[in-house]
Design a protein around this motif. Sequence first.
Motif, PDB file in Angstrom:
ATOM      1  N   MET A 178      -4.419  -9.054   6.256  1.00 55.10           N
ATOM      2  CA  MET A 178      -5.978  -9.834   6.305  1.00 55.10           C
ATOM      3  C   MET A 178      -6.850  -9.336   6.133  1.00 55.10           C
ATOM      4  SD  MET A 178      -4.561 -12.153   8.306  1.00 55.10           S
ATOM      5  CE  MET A 178      -5.853 -13.055   9.073  1.00 55.10           C
ATOM      6  N   GLY A 179      -6.191  -8.679   5.161  1.00 52.92           N
ATOM      7  CA  GLY A 179      -8.431  -8.340   4.153  1.00 52.92           C
ATOM      8  C   GLY A 179      -7.600  -6.822   4.376  1.00 52.92           C
ATOM      9  N   LYS A 180      -7.058  -5.673   4.640  1.00 51.63           N
ATOM     10  CA  LYS A 180      -6.878  -4.968   4.449  1.00 51.63           C
ATOM     11  C   LYS A 180      -5.600  -4.083   4.107  1.00 51.63           C
ATOM     12  CE  LYS A 180      -9.857  -4.098   7.621  1.00 51.63           C
ATOM     13  NZ  LYS A 180     -11.269  -3.791   7.438  1.00 51.63           N
ATOM     14  N   MET A 181      -6.175  -2.825   2.951  1.00 55.92           N
ATOM     15  CA  MET A 181      -4.798  -2.292   2.133  1.00 55.92           C
ATOM     16  C   MET A 181      -4.017  -2.382   2.860  1.00 55.92           C
ATOM     17  SD  MET A 181      -5.497  -1.050  -1.492  1.00 55.92           S
ATOM     18  CE  MET A 181      -6.633   0.687  -0.802  1.00 55.92           C
ATOM     19  N   PHE A 182      -2.565  -2.626   2.264  1.00 54.31           N
ATOM     20  CA  PHE A 182      -1.525  -1.596   2.424  1.00 54.31           C
ATOM     21  C   PHE A 182      -1.108  -0.943   1.664  1.00 54.31           C
ATOM     22  CE2 PHE A 182       0.441  -5.998   2.253  1.00 54.31           C
ATOM     23  CZ  PHE A 182       1.594  -5.642   2.102  1.00 54.31           C
ATOM     24  N   ALA A 183      -0.424  -1.655   0.422  1.00 57.39           N
ATOM     25  CA  ALA A 183       0.297  -0.555  -0.255  1.00 57.39           C
ATOM     26  C   ALA A 183      -0.892  -0.852  -2.046  1.00 57.39           C
ATOM     27  CB  ALA A 183       1.582  -2.195  -0.353  1.00 57.39           C
ATOM     28  N   LEU A 184      -0.170  -0.284  -3.195  1.00 53.88           N
ATOM     29  CA  LEU A 184      -0.507  -1.035  -4.202  1.00 53.88           C
ATOM     30  C   LEU A 184       0.718   0.301  -5.389  1.00 53.88           C
ATOM     31  CD1 LEU A 184      -3.872   1.584  -5.609  1.00 53.88           C
ATOM     32  CD2 LEU A 184      -2.950   1.610  -3.002  1.00 53.88           C
ATOM     33  N   CYS A 185       0.020  -0.493  -6.603  1.00 53.06           N
ATOM     34  CA  CYS A 185       0.930   0.115  -8.157  1.00 53.06           C
ATOM     35  C   CYS A 185       0.110  -0.291  -8.529  1.00 53.06           C
ATOM     36  CB  CYS A 185       1.918  -0.198  -7.732  1.00 53.06           C
ATOM     37  SG  CYS A 185       2.422  -2.248  -8.327  1.00 53.06           S
ATOM     38  N   GLY A 186       0.333   0.762 -10.037  1.00 55.20           N
ATOM     39  CA  GLY A 186       0.192   0.952 -11.052  1.00 55.20           C
ATOM     40  C   GLY A 186       0.949  -0.073 -11.779  1.00 55.20           C
ATOM     41  N   LEU A 187       0.360  -0.512 -12.305  1.00 50.71           N
ATOM     42  CA  LEU A 187       1.555  -2.203 -13.509  1.00 50.71           C
ATOM     43  C   LEU A 187       2.262  -0.898 -14.449  1.00 50.71           C
ATOM     44  CD1 LEU A 187       0.868  -5.154 -12.277  1.00 50.71           C
ATOM     45  CD2 LEU A 187       2.581  -3.728 -11.735  1.00 50.71           C
TER      46      LEU A 187
ATOM     47  N   VAL B  42       4.219   4.396  -6.430  1.00 47.68           N
ATOM     48  CA  VAL B  42       3.556   3.024  -5.213  1.00 47.68           C
ATOM     49  C   VAL B  42       2.456   3.919  -4.494  1.00 47.68           C
ATOM     50  CG1 VAL B  42       4.886   0.720  -5.591  1.00 47.68           C
ATOM     51  CG2 VAL B  42       4.804   1.861  -3.830  1.00 47.68           C
ATOM     52  N   ASN B  43       1.838   3.860  -3.525  1.00 54.65           N
ATOM     53  CA  ASN B  43       1.118   4.026  -2.752  1.00 54.65           C
ATOM     54  C   ASN B  43       0.343   3.436  -1.656  1.00 54.65           C
ATOM     55  OD1 ASN B  43      -0.113   6.471  -4.556  1.00 54.65           O
ATOM     56  ND2 ASN B  43      -2.435   5.021  -4.584  1.00 54.65           N
ATOM     57  N   LEU B  44       1.695   3.587  -0.513  1.00 50.86           N
ATOM     58  CA  LEU B  44       1.804   3.391   0.924  1.00 50.86           C
ATOM     59  C   LEU B  44       1.001   4.201   2.010  1.00 50.86           C
ATOM     60  CD1 LEU B  44       5.437   2.591   0.227  1.00 50.86           C
ATOM     61  CD2 LEU B  44       3.472   0.786  -0.069  1.00 50.86           C
ATOM     62  N   LYS B  45       0.400   3.334   2.609  1.00 52.26           N
ATOM     63  CA  LYS B  45      -0.474   3.967   3.916  1.00 52.26           C
ATOM     64  C   LYS B  45       0.525   4.889   4.334  1.00 52.26           C
ATOM     65  CE  LYS B  45      -4.492   3.666   6.728  1.00 52.26           C
ATOM     66  NZ  LYS B  45      -5.355   3.603   6.501  1.00 52.26           N
ATOM     67  N   CYS B  46       0.479   5.789   5.488  1.00 49.60           N
ATOM     68  CA  CYS B  46       1.786   6.350   5.949  1.00 49.60           C
ATOM     69  C   CYS B  46       1.026   7.574   7.967  1.00 49.60           C
ATOM     70  CB  CYS B  46       2.401   7.114   5.471  1.00 49.60           C
ATOM     71  SG  CYS B  46       4.227   7.391   6.020  1.00 49.60           S
ATOM     72  N   ASP B  47       1.565   7.173   8.166  1.00 51.38           N
ATOM     73  CA  ASP B  47       1.509   7.964   9.676  1.00 51.38           C
ATOM     74  C   ASP B  47       1.047   9.755   9.316  1.00 51.38           C
ATOM     75  OD1 ASP B  47       1.053   8.838  12.569  1.00 51.38           O
ATOM     76  OD2 ASP B  47       2.246  10.286  11.585  1.00 51.38           O
ATOM     77  N   PRO B  48       0.152  10.271   9.482  1.00 55.66           N
ATOM     78  CA  PRO B  48       0.142  11.312   8.866  1.00 55.66           C
ATOM     79  C   PRO B  48       1.227  12.615   9.070  1.00 55.66           C
ATOM     80  CG  PRO B  48      -2.120  10.948   9.779  1.00 55.66           C
ATOM     81  CD  PRO B  48      -1.038   9.913   9.618  1.00 55.66           C
ATOM     82  N   GLU B  49       1.825  12.493  10.368  1.00 55.40           N
ATOM     83  CA  GLU B  49       2.958  13.101  10.790  1.00 55.40           C
ATOM     84  C   GLU B  49       3.902  12.882  10.081  1.00 55.40           C
ATOM     85  OE1 GLU B  49       3.735  14.356  14.932  1.00 55.40           O
ATOM     86  OE2 GLU B  49       1.170  14.699  15.520  1.00 55.40           O
TER      87      GLU B  49
ATOM     88  N   HIS C  97       6.321   0.825   7.591  1.00 58.23           N
ATOM     89  CA  HIS C  97       5.037   1.127   7.939  1.00 58.23           C
ATOM     90  C   HIS C  97       4.125   1.229   7.134  1.00 58.23           C
ATOM     91  CE1 HIS C  97       4.075   4.505  10.277  1.00 58.23           C
ATOM     92  NE2 HIS C  97       3.807   5.107   8.578  1.00 58.23           N
ATOM     93  N   SER C  98       3.981   1.018   6.547  1.00 61.30           N
ATOM     94  CA  SER C  98       2.269   0.925   5.784  1.00 61.30           C
ATOM     95  C   SER C  98       1.747  -0.442   6.377  1.00 61.30           C
ATOM     96  CB  SER C  98       2.030   1.315   4.715  1.00 61.30           C
ATOM     97  OG  SER C  98       1.316   0.786   4.527  1.00 61.30           O
ATOM     98  N   TYR C  99       2.184  -1.714   6.212  1.00 59.56           N
ATOM     99  CA  TYR C  99       2.365  -2.716   6.881  1.00 59.56           C
ATOM    100  C   TYR C  99       1.840  -2.932   8.000  1.00 59.56           C
ATOM    101  CZ  TYR C  99       2.238  -7.739   7.782  1.00 59.56           C
ATOM    102  OH  TYR C  99       1.770  -9.416   8.909  1.00 59.56           O
ATOM    103  N   ASP C 100       2.684  -2.394   9.316  1.00 52.71           N
ATOM    104  CA  ASP C 100       2.301  -2.000  10.673  1.00 52.71           C
ATOM    105  C   ASP C 100       1.309  -1.252  11.179  1.00 52.71           C
ATOM    106  OD1 ASP C 100       4.641  -3.373  10.878  1.00 52.71           O
ATOM    107  OD2 ASP C 100       5.863  -2.171  11.392  1.00 52.71           O
ATOM    108  N   LEU C 101       0.790   0.001  10.549  1.00 51.55           N
ATOM    109  CA  LEU C 101      -0.098   0.849  10.861  1.00 51.55           C
ATOM    110  C   LEU C 101      -0.928  -0.090  10.631  1.00 51.55           C
ATOM    111  CD1 LEU C 101       0.418   3.547   9.069  1.00 51.55           C
ATOM    112  CD2 LEU C 101       0.287   3.755  10.788  1.00 51.55           C
TER     113      LEU C 101
END
Length: 117
Positions: free
Chosen positions: A32-41, A48-55, A97-101
Amino acid sequence: MNVEEYREYCISKKGVTESFPFDETTLVFKVMGKMFALCGLEHVPLRVNLKCDPERAIELREQHEGIIEGWHMSKKHWNTVYLNQISKELTLDLIDHSYDLVVSKLTKKLKAELEAL
């Protein structure tokens, strides 16, 4: 997990789009237009970079050599994950987890649009 499996899993999630907004080698997945994952091919091995709960991010970094602070991202909210150093099951869990966050932070309107897809 290879890049094709990673891409297929990310794009299969509800409301996800893929694009190259930064350059021709950085693949970005958004819900929905909000980034949750990316990677440099161009990176070998694939990371890959993934969003994660800080703890949880801190715990994962302590438990796995293949998980470090987000490369060129907020170190508090993003992890860089080397896919050749962790299991496929953990990778899938971290993508979920990243997607759900990100979904949990969407506005009511965007959540309703996502649900309607």
